[in-house]
Scaffold this active site. Sequence first.
Site, PDB file in Angstrom:
ATOM      1  N   GLU A  18       1.791  -6.539  -8.774  1.00  0.00           N
ATOM      2  CA  GLU A  18       2.216  -6.153  -7.430  1.00  0.00           C
ATOM      3  C   GLU A  18       1.408  -6.872  -6.350  1.00  0.00           C
ATOM      4  O   GLU A  18       1.353  -6.421  -5.208  1.00  0.00           O
ATOM      5  CB  GLU A  18       2.091  -4.645  -7.259  1.00  0.00           C
ATOM      6  CG  GLU A  18       2.995  -3.844  -8.177  1.00  0.00           C
ATOM      7  CD  GLU A  18       2.865  -2.357  -7.959  1.00  0.00           C
ATOM      8  OE1 GLU A  18       3.311  -1.867  -6.905  1.00  0.00           O
ATOM      9  OE2 GLU A  18       2.310  -1.674  -8.837  1.00  0.00           O
ATOM     10  N   SER A 150       6.347  -0.445  -8.077  1.00  0.00           N
ATOM     11  CA  SER A 150       7.269  -1.314  -7.329  1.00  0.00           C
ATOM     12  C   SER A 150       8.503  -1.678  -8.138  1.00  0.00           C
ATOM     13  O   SER A 150       9.120  -2.721  -7.904  1.00  0.00           O
ATOM     14  CB  SER A 150       6.566  -2.590  -6.842  1.00  0.00           C
ATOM     15  OG  SER A 150       5.626  -2.289  -5.850  1.00  0.00           O
ATOM     16  N   ARG A 255       2.749   9.488  -1.990  1.00  0.00           N
ATOM     17  CA  ARG A 255       4.202   9.633  -1.853  1.00  0.00           C
ATOM     18  C   ARG A 255       4.765  10.137  -3.171  1.00  0.00           C
ATOM     19  O   ARG A 255       4.369   9.679  -4.242  1.00  0.00           O
ATOM     20  CB  ARG A 255       4.828   8.278  -1.518  1.00  0.00           C
ATOM     21  CG  ARG A 255       6.120   8.349  -0.735  1.00  0.00           C
ATOM     22  CD  ARG A 255       6.748   6.983  -0.583  1.00  0.00           C
ATOM     23  NE  ARG A 255       7.278   6.503  -1.848  1.00  0.00           N
ATOM     24  CZ  ARG A 255       7.029   5.287  -2.355  1.00  0.00           C
ATOM     25  NH1 ARG A 255       6.242   4.444  -1.708  1.00  0.00           N
ATOM     26  NH2 ARG A 255       7.558   4.938  -3.499  1.00  0.00           N
ATOM     27  N   ASN A 272       3.099   8.076  -6.079  1.00  0.00           N
ATOM     28  CA  ASN A 272       2.438   6.829  -5.683  1.00  0.00           C
ATOM     29  C   ASN A 272       1.179   7.178  -4.902  1.00  0.00           C
ATOM     30  O   ASN A 272       1.265   7.787  -3.835  1.00  0.00           O
ATOM     31  CB  ASN A 272       3.368   5.984  -4.814  1.00  0.00           C
ATOM     32  CG  ASN A 272       4.570   5.490  -5.588  1.00  0.00           C
ATOM     33  OD1 ASN A 272       4.513   4.460  -6.232  1.00  0.00           O
ATOM     34  ND2 ASN A 272       5.654   6.249  -5.545  1.00  0.00           N
TER      35      ASN A 272
END
Length: 292
Positions: A18, A150, A255, A272
């Site tokens: 990522e 992601s 999140r 997350n």
Amino acid sequence: MSVNFGKVAVLYGGNSAEREVSLASGRAVLKALVDQGVNAVGIDPKTDDITLLKKQGFERVFIALHGRGGEDGVIQGFLKTLDIPFTGCDVLSSAIAMDKSKTKQIWQSYQLPTADYQIILKESFDESQCASIMAQLSGTVMVKPVNEGSSIGMAKANNTEQLINALQEAFKFDNKVLLESWITGQEFTVSMLNGKVLPAIRMKTENEFYDYQAKYQSTETLYFCPCGLNEQKLAQLNQIAVDAFHAIGCTGWGRVDFMLDEQDNWKLLEVNTVPGMTPTSLVPKATETSRL
């Protein structure tokens, strides 16, 4: 900004899959801090010696590293040894949240709603099992590398051949892969900030699911905030988000992602602990809406 944070390192980039997203997040965070008068400096662990953070006078760290090495408790543990305060979750909750299988097991122990799943290990994977797996997981599955974010390495499989191919691709990113029963419905996310629930967001994409392209490249992805839920359903969503976040031991910010299936039931997807902060990311959108 009235608080003096001292010299702040924004950690971004790194070596994970990522990296590009992390670079974008870090640049956005760094600009925002500098614009507010914070003495902030960008530090990329791939090229900069982070063992020198203490000697270089850094007093705090904003972690904008996504994926392995940044979101899995590794950098959190390192910063603890340096006795430098950092943003986000602690070592244990970061490590658990990064592991989708451990997260789901904990949620199940709390009787929180999540899709049926199986864990497949690369070392013991047998292609002949795939037909049985498909049948056990309702015939269509989502394939997810356990320790990636992601949507990297993720794919939908509608039959045995697709499942074999998706697993072989996912094994390039992780030796442990999560298979979930496919959920047809709407995708939502709830951002958390210092114990506060931010406005929920509903995402809509023409892709089969909210994948890497939909998140970071598409100009067609739609975001709805307010999300359009009635008061009762929104309250239910927010409570599950809080419970799911706390079940993992998460604090600070993060999140929680959901699906609302066709039977109007919530299904937790993942947590997350270092969400994206790019121009298309969800936490900034929720924060902006909360100010209106």
